[in-house]
Enzyme design. Structure first.
Site, PDB file in Angstrom:
ATOM      1  N   HIS A 160       0.987  -1.017  -0.142  1.00 38.17           N
ATOM      2  CA  HIS A 160       0.044  -0.077   0.370  1.00 38.17           C
ATOM      3  C   HIS A 160       0.920   1.227  -0.320  1.00 38.17           C
ATOM      4  O   HIS A 160      -0.006   2.395   0.180  1.00 38.17           O
ATOM      5  CB  HIS A 160      -0.983  -0.055   0.997  1.00 38.17           C
ATOM      6  CG  HIS A 160      -2.318  -1.055   1.229  1.00 38.17           C
ATOM      7  ND1 HIS A 160      -2.967  -1.569  -0.048  1.00 38.17           N
ATOM      8  CD2 HIS A 160      -1.961  -2.039   1.828  1.00 38.17           C
ATOM      9  CE1 HIS A 160      -3.714  -2.688   0.288  1.00 38.17           C
ATOM     10  NE2 HIS A 160      -2.863  -2.699   1.413  1.00 38.17           N
TER      11      HIS A 160
ATOM     12  N   LYS B  73      -4.711 -10.425  -7.496  1.00 38.26           N
ATOM     13  CA  LYS B  73      -6.233  -9.042  -6.556  1.00 38.26           C
ATOM     14  C   LYS B  73      -6.292  -8.323  -6.933  1.00 38.26           C
ATOM     15  O   LYS B  73      -6.483  -7.453  -7.407  1.00 38.26           O
ATOM     16  CB  LYS B  73      -5.005  -9.164  -5.613  1.00 38.26           C
ATOM     17  CG  LYS B  73      -5.747  -7.911  -4.408  1.00 38.26           C
ATOM     18  CD  LYS B  73      -4.504  -7.298  -3.359  1.00 38.26           C
ATOM     19  CE  LYS B  73      -4.896  -6.442  -2.181  1.00 38.26           C
ATOM     20  NZ  LYS B  73      -4.322  -6.596  -0.824  1.00 38.26           N
TER      21      LYS B  73
ATOM     22  N   HIS C 253      -3.762  -2.813   7.763  1.00 39.12           N
ATOM     23  CA  HIS C 253      -4.384  -3.128   7.239  1.00 39.12           C
ATOM     24  C   HIS C 253      -5.096  -2.269   6.641  1.00 39.12           C
ATOM     25  O   HIS C 253      -5.143  -1.107   6.854  1.00 39.12           O
ATOM     26  CB  HIS C 253      -5.103  -4.049   8.036  1.00 39.12           C
ATOM     27  CG  HIS C 253      -6.423  -4.683   7.207  1.00 39.12           C
ATOM     28  ND1 HIS C 253      -6.686  -5.157   6.176  1.00 39.12           N
ATOM     29  CD2 HIS C 253      -8.131  -4.014   7.220  1.00 39.12           C
ATOM     30  CE1 HIS C 253      -7.998  -5.197   5.638  1.00 39.12           C
ATOM     31  NE2 HIS C 253      -8.928  -4.383   6.723  1.00 39.12           N
ATOM     32  N   PHE C 254      -4.828  -2.360   5.217  1.00 38.28           N
ATOM     33  CA  PHE C 254      -5.942  -0.760   4.457  1.00 38.28           C
ATOM     34  C   PHE C 254      -6.670  -1.392   4.384  1.00 38.28           C
ATOM     35  O   PHE C 254      -7.079  -2.503   3.805  1.00 38.28           O
ATOM     36  CB  PHE C 254      -5.239  -0.590   2.857  1.00 38.28           C
ATOM     37  CG  PHE C 254      -5.829   0.330   2.827  1.00 38.28           C
ATOM     38  CD1 PHE C 254      -5.113   1.104   2.875  1.00 38.28           C
ATOM     39  CD2 PHE C 254      -7.219   0.535   1.602  1.00 38.28           C
ATOM     40  CE1 PHE C 254      -5.529   2.551   2.270  1.00 38.28           C
ATOM     41  CE2 PHE C 254      -7.639   1.538   1.429  1.00 38.28           C
ATOM     42  CZ  PHE C 254      -6.777   2.155   0.895  1.00 38.28           C
ATOM     43  N   ASP C 255      -8.191  -1.114   4.725  1.00 37.14           N
ATOM     44  CA  ASP C 255      -9.358  -1.085   4.985  1.00 37.14           C
ATOM     45  C   ASP C 255     -10.520  -0.280   3.693  1.00 37.14           C
ATOM     46  O   ASP C 255     -10.634  -1.613   2.735  1.00 37.14           O
ATOM     47  CB  ASP C 255     -10.228  -0.686   6.013  1.00 37.14           C
ATOM     48  CG  ASP C 255     -11.378  -2.377   5.503  1.00 37.14           C
ATOM     49  OD1 ASP C 255     -11.251  -3.122   6.510  1.00 37.14           O
ATOM     50  OD2 ASP C 255     -12.808  -1.508   6.269  1.00 37.14           O
TER      51      ASP C 255
HETATM   52  P1  5GP Z   1     -16.259  -0.414  -4.854  1.00 35.28           P
HETATM   53  O1  5GP Z   1     -15.389   0.640  -5.663  1.00 35.28           O
HETATM   54  O2  5GP Z   1     -16.186  -1.815  -6.350  1.00 35.28           O
HETATM   55  O3  5GP Z   1     -17.175  -0.171  -4.572  1.00 35.28           O
HETATM   56  O4  5GP Z   1     -15.285  -1.408  -3.524  1.00 35.28           O
HETATM   57  C1  5GP Z   1     -13.949  -1.356  -3.530  1.00 35.28           C
HETATM   58  C2  5GP Z   1     -13.713  -1.616  -2.517  1.00 35.28           C
HETATM   59  O5  5GP Z   1     -12.458  -1.979  -2.481  1.00 35.28           O
HETATM   60  C3  5GP Z   1     -14.224  -0.609  -1.268  1.00 35.28           C
HETATM   61  O6  5GP Z   1     -14.706  -1.773  -0.172  1.00 35.28           O
HETATM   62  C4  5GP Z   1     -12.461  -0.382  -0.781  1.00 35.28           C
HETATM   63  O7  5GP Z   1     -12.741  -0.367   0.548  1.00 35.28           O
HETATM   64  C5  5GP Z   1     -11.806  -1.742  -0.997  1.00 35.28           C
HETATM   65  N1  5GP Z   1     -10.563  -1.159  -1.428  1.00 35.28           N
HETATM   66  C6  5GP Z   1      -9.720  -0.467  -2.022  1.00 35.28           C
HETATM   67  N2  5GP Z   1      -8.369  -0.437  -1.974  1.00 35.28           N
HETATM   68  C7  5GP Z   1      -7.947  -1.672  -1.040  1.00 35.28           C
HETATM   69  C8  5GP Z   1      -7.581  -2.665  -1.073  1.00 35.28           C
HETATM   70  O8  5GP Z   1      -6.132  -2.644  -0.697  1.00 35.28           O
HETATM   71  N3  5GP Z   1      -7.849  -3.576   0.393  1.00 35.28           N
HETATM   72  C9  5GP Z   1      -8.895  -4.024   0.495  1.00 35.28           C
HETATM   73  N4  5GP Z   1      -8.859  -5.266   1.108  1.00 35.28           N
HETATM   74  N5  5GP Z   1      -9.881  -3.671  -0.042  1.00 35.28           N
HETATM   75  C10 5GP Z   1      -9.399  -1.680  -0.705  1.00 35.28           C
END
Ligand code: 5GP
Length: 120
Positions: free
Chosen positions: A12, A40, A115-117
């Site tokens: 990240h 990923k 952790h990146f959430d």
């Molecule tokens: P979307 O934009 O498709 O609705 O959501 C993408 C999701 O991926 C989001 O909920 C965001 O929290 C998650 N997300 C973005 N970057 C990362 C990451 O580096 N790691 C994880 N585990 N989730 C991520």
């Protein structure tokens, strides 16, 4: 095993944003090993200093966001890479989205991000 700060940095942290040409995400996801064993699906790179990211774990740079998470007090420039679909096996193809967002992370007991959430 518990997630580590080193792994967080690999996945990240990219500051300043690497100049890798047009397909930033395609290059970076491979360079950081996030194309193995499968592509990923989503990954965000933070273009901020380690000090500023670590500060999100403290009161000076972040605040509680529930469920053991912290949200930054200030936005970071980030690039989110999304797998385009098709094969989940390398070579992985990604779309890039660079924006300014508040980051939501988890920190360990040493006050380091592990952790990146999400970002919003
Ligand atoms: P979307 O934009 O498709 O609705 O959501 C993408 C999701 O991926 C989001 O909920 C965001 O929290 C998650 N997300 C973005 N970057 C990362 C990451 O580096 N790691 C994880 N585990 N989730 C991520």
């Amino acid at each position: 095993c518990a997630p580590s700060y080193e792994t967080f940095l690999t996945q990240h942290y990219d500051n300043p944003k690497s100049s890798v040409g047009k397909q930033y995400c395609d290059v970076m996801m491979k360079r950081r090993g996030l194309d193995k064993p499968a592509c990923k699906e989503v990954n965000t790179f933070i273009h901020g200093t380690k000090n500023n990211i670590i500060a999100v774990c403290t009161a000076s740079g972040g605040k509680d966001y529930g469920k053991g998470l912290r949200i930054s007090l200030r936005p970071f420039t980030v690039t989110t890479c999304k797998h385009k679909g098709g094969s989940t096996r390398p070579p992985c193809k990604y779309s890039d989205n660079k924006s300014s967002r508040y980051i939501v992370i988890a920190c360990n007991q040493d006050g380091k991000p592990v952790h990146f959430d999400e970002s919003l």
